[in-house]
Scaffold this active site. Structure first.
Site, PDB file in Angstrom:
ATOM      1  N   HIS A  98       9.136   7.493  16.282  1.00 37.42           N
ATOM      2  CA  HIS A  98       7.818   7.340  15.644  1.00 37.42           C
ATOM      3  C   HIS A  98       7.042   6.320  16.459  1.00 37.42           C
ATOM      4  CE1 HIS A  98       4.822   7.473  12.629  1.00 37.42           C
ATOM      5  NE2 HIS A  98       5.055   6.298  12.118  1.00 37.42           N
ATOM      6  N   ASP A 112       9.478  -5.870  -5.337  1.00 34.21           N
ATOM      7  CA  ASP A 112       8.797  -6.620  -4.269  1.00 34.21           C
ATOM      8  C   ASP A 112       9.123  -8.103  -4.443  1.00 34.21           C
ATOM      9  OD1 ASP A 112       6.123  -5.773  -2.355  1.00 34.21           O
ATOM     10  OD2 ASP A 112       6.480  -7.915  -2.659  1.00 34.21           O
ATOM     11  N   ASN A 141       0.809  -1.225   0.000  1.00 42.62           N
ATOM     12  CA  ASN A 141       0.000   0.000   0.000  1.00 42.62           C
ATOM     13  C   ASN A 141       0.842   1.276   0.000  1.00 42.62           C
ATOM     14  OD1 ASN A 141      -2.501  -1.226  -0.100  1.00 42.62           O
ATOM     15  ND2 ASN A 141      -2.680  -1.399   2.119  1.00 42.62           N
ATOM     16  N   GLY A 156       4.201   1.592  -0.575  1.00 43.34           N
ATOM     17  CA  GLY A 156       5.162   1.633  -1.677  1.00 43.34           C
ATOM     18  C   GLY A 156       4.514   1.956  -3.009  1.00 43.34           C
TER      19      GLY A 156
HETATM   20  N1  APR Z   1      11.740  -7.352  -0.237  1.00 44.12           N
HETATM   21  C1  APR Z   1      10.852  -6.600  -0.915  1.00 44.12           C
HETATM   22  N2  APR Z   1       9.572  -6.457  -0.535  1.00 44.12           N
HETATM   23  C2  APR Z   1       9.172  -7.128   0.546  1.00 44.12           C
HETATM   24  C3  APR Z   1      10.031  -7.947   1.305  1.00 44.12           C
HETATM   25  C4  APR Z   1      11.389  -8.046   0.863  1.00 44.12           C
HETATM   26  N3  APR Z   1      12.278  -8.784   1.524  1.00 44.12           N
HETATM   27  N4  APR Z   1       9.314  -8.486   2.324  1.00 44.12           N
HETATM   28  C5  APR Z   1       8.073  -8.017   2.231  1.00 44.12           C
HETATM   29  N5  APR Z   1       7.972  -7.194   1.159  1.00 44.12           N
HETATM   30  C6  APR Z   1       6.795  -6.502   0.650  1.00 44.12           C
HETATM   31  C7  APR Z   1       5.520  -7.302   0.782  1.00 44.12           C
HETATM   32  O1  APR Z   1       5.447  -8.310  -0.197  1.00 44.12           O
HETATM   33  C8  APR Z   1       4.454  -6.228   0.604  1.00 44.12           C
HETATM   34  O2  APR Z   1       4.044  -6.094  -0.748  1.00 44.12           O
HETATM   35  O3  APR Z   1       6.523  -5.326   1.363  1.00 44.12           O
HETATM   36  C9  APR Z   1       5.185  -4.944   1.051  1.00 44.12           C
HETATM   37  C10 APR Z   1       4.537  -4.292   2.254  1.00 44.12           C
HETATM   38  O4  APR Z   1       3.305  -3.831   1.857  1.00 44.12           O
HETATM   39  P1  APR Z   1       2.001  -3.821   2.801  1.00 44.12           P
HETATM   40  O5  APR Z   1       1.883  -5.120   3.493  1.00 44.12           O
HETATM   41  O6  APR Z   1       0.864  -3.310   1.980  1.00 44.12           O
HETATM   42  O7  APR Z   1       2.399  -2.766   3.930  1.00 44.12           O
HETATM   43  P2  APR Z   1       2.308  -1.178   3.840  1.00 44.12           P
HETATM   44  O8  APR Z   1       1.008  -0.716   4.363  1.00 44.12           O
HETATM   45  O9  APR Z   1       2.746  -0.737   2.494  1.00 44.12           O
HETATM   46  O10 APR Z   1       3.401  -0.781   4.921  1.00 44.12           O
HETATM   47  C11 APR Z   1       4.780  -1.046   4.687  1.00 44.12           C
HETATM   48  O11 APR Z   1       5.531   0.831   5.955  1.00 44.12           O
HETATM   49  O12 APR Z   1       4.310   2.307   7.245  1.00 44.12           O
HETATM   50  C12 APR Z   1       5.122   1.185   7.258  1.00 44.12           C
HETATM   51  O13 APR Z   1       4.375  -0.048   9.195  1.00 44.12           O
HETATM   52  C13 APR Z   1       4.404  -0.043   7.804  1.00 44.12           C
HETATM   53  O14 APR Z   1       6.368  -1.395   7.950  1.00 44.12           O
HETATM   54  C14 APR Z   1       5.200  -1.149   7.193  1.00 44.12           C
HETATM   55  C15 APR Z   1       5.617  -0.571   5.846  1.00 44.12           C
END
Ligand code: APR
Length: 309
Positions: free
Chosen positions: A176, A34, A12, A14
């Site tokens: 934070h 990702d 979300n 990214g």
């Molecule tokens: N390399 C690349 N991407 C990864 C990896 C990795 N090793 N591990 C997980 N991901 C990806 C997941 O596949 C997912 O698509 O990171 C993405 C995280 O996205 P969401 O689950 O939608 O989380 P989001 O709401 O985007 O938050 C991401 O930001 O604000 C902070 O607390 C939040 O730590 C969290 C981060």
């Protein structure tokens, strides 16, 4: 305009950040990386197909490896798992530390000169993981939290005062999390101290709501955490860097004695320009604000202790 910005994590935060970066044409190319097969490619293609409508020429591409990211001048890290209801940011620490460690190794290998802006939580600790793993200087590793916390604080103040959000200036420092430090003494409405416009109990309620800003959204969404304001916040930082604006924004920065703190990341006012974090501004704090900052820093240290690198 930069040549290439990579956003790691096509979730979300990214994906929304990538879209905002492209729409503002902050780089010639935005690369979305990702681990989930097809997701970064699909989201990137979808965004690129909006280019003729939105009128941007930034090429958005998706990948599961770092080949297309090679040589990026700036990398935004949003990889990780998001906070679930009832989960504190600190609960996330071990899982996200492993993820951010792996991502940082790739950044070091493929983008050795990049400025890295962290978004993954718990933010202050993830910044430290990246700094340790990459060995990059503090000018090139810092985090987004203060801009988001400040935006929430400004939005709530604007609502209470019925004034434009643009006329509310403020700064939220510290880690934070629940110990963040909104600086009431530096909060103004077009230069007028907010203490002249709102009574203390209203201000205290707004500060409290700001501290719980992330949790308030999680309670609504249930299956995820905030992403519109977080992505807007990190893109504001990227814009300051890409356009060499020298903007003064609260960022999670590695402290080496500033504010009497060292060996931790903590939210402080920073000048952002093309070299990254170009300066940390040390402003005078009221005694209670300095004490709150110290408490916040102690909370960050405690979380750091949970991580083995
Ligand atoms: N390399 C690349 N991407 C990864 C990896 C990795 N090793 N591990 C997980 N991901 C990806 C997941 O596949 C997912 O698509 O990171 C993405 C995280 O996205 P969401 O689950 O939608 O989380 P989001 O709401 O985007 O938050 C991401 O930001 O604000 C902070 O607390 C939040 O730590 C969290 C981060």
């Amino acid at each position: 305009m930069l040549n290439k910005i990579t956003v790691v994590g096509a979730g979300n935060v990214g994906a929304t950040a990538a879209q905002r970066l492209a729409e503002q044409e902050l780089a010639r190319a935005v690369v979305l990386v990702d681990v989930i097969e097809g997701v970064p490619q699909g989201k990137a293609l979808d965004q690129w197909e909006s280019a003729p409508i939105e009128g941007f020429d930034t090429r958005v591409v998706g990948a599961n490896d770092y080949g297309p990211a090679a040589g990026s001048e700036l990398v935004v890290v949003t990889a990780g798992i998001a906070r679930k209801p009832g989960m504190s940011r600190d609960d996330l620490v071990r899982t996200n530390a492993d993820i951010v460690k792996q991502v940082s190794q790739e950044i070091k290998r493929h983008c050795p000169n990049a400025i890295v802006v962290l978004v993954s939580n718990p933010l202050d600790v993830m910044c430290w993981v990246t700094k340790q793993v990459t060995g990059f200087p503090r000018e090139r590793v810092f985090g987004m939290a203060g801009v988001l916390d400040t935006a929430r604080y400004r939005a709530f103040l604007a609502e209470a005062l019925d004034v434009s959000v643009e006329d509310v200036q403020a700064m939220v420092l510290g880690g934070h999390g629940d110990t963040m430090v909104p600086l009431i003494s530096y909060t103004t409405v077009s230069g007028v101290p907010v203490t002249q416009l709102l009574d203390r109990s209203t201000l205290d309620k707004i500060v409290e709501r700001t501290r719980n800003g992330g949790a308030e959204i999680v309670a609504f969404l249930k299956t995820g955490s905030a992403y519109y304001a977080p992505s807007a916040a990190v893109v504001q930082m990227v814009a300051a860097i890409a356009r060499d604006k020298k903007r003064v924004l609260p960022c999670a920065a590695w402290l080496e004695g500033e504010y009497g703190l060292s060996g931790i990341y903590c939210g402080v006012p920073c000048k952002l320009g093309r070299k990254g974090l170009e300066q940390i501004l040390e402003v005078k704090l009221a005694a209670e604000e300095q004490a709150a900052l110290k408490k916040s820093a102690d909370a960050v240290k405690e979380t750091m202790a949970a991580v083995k690198l």
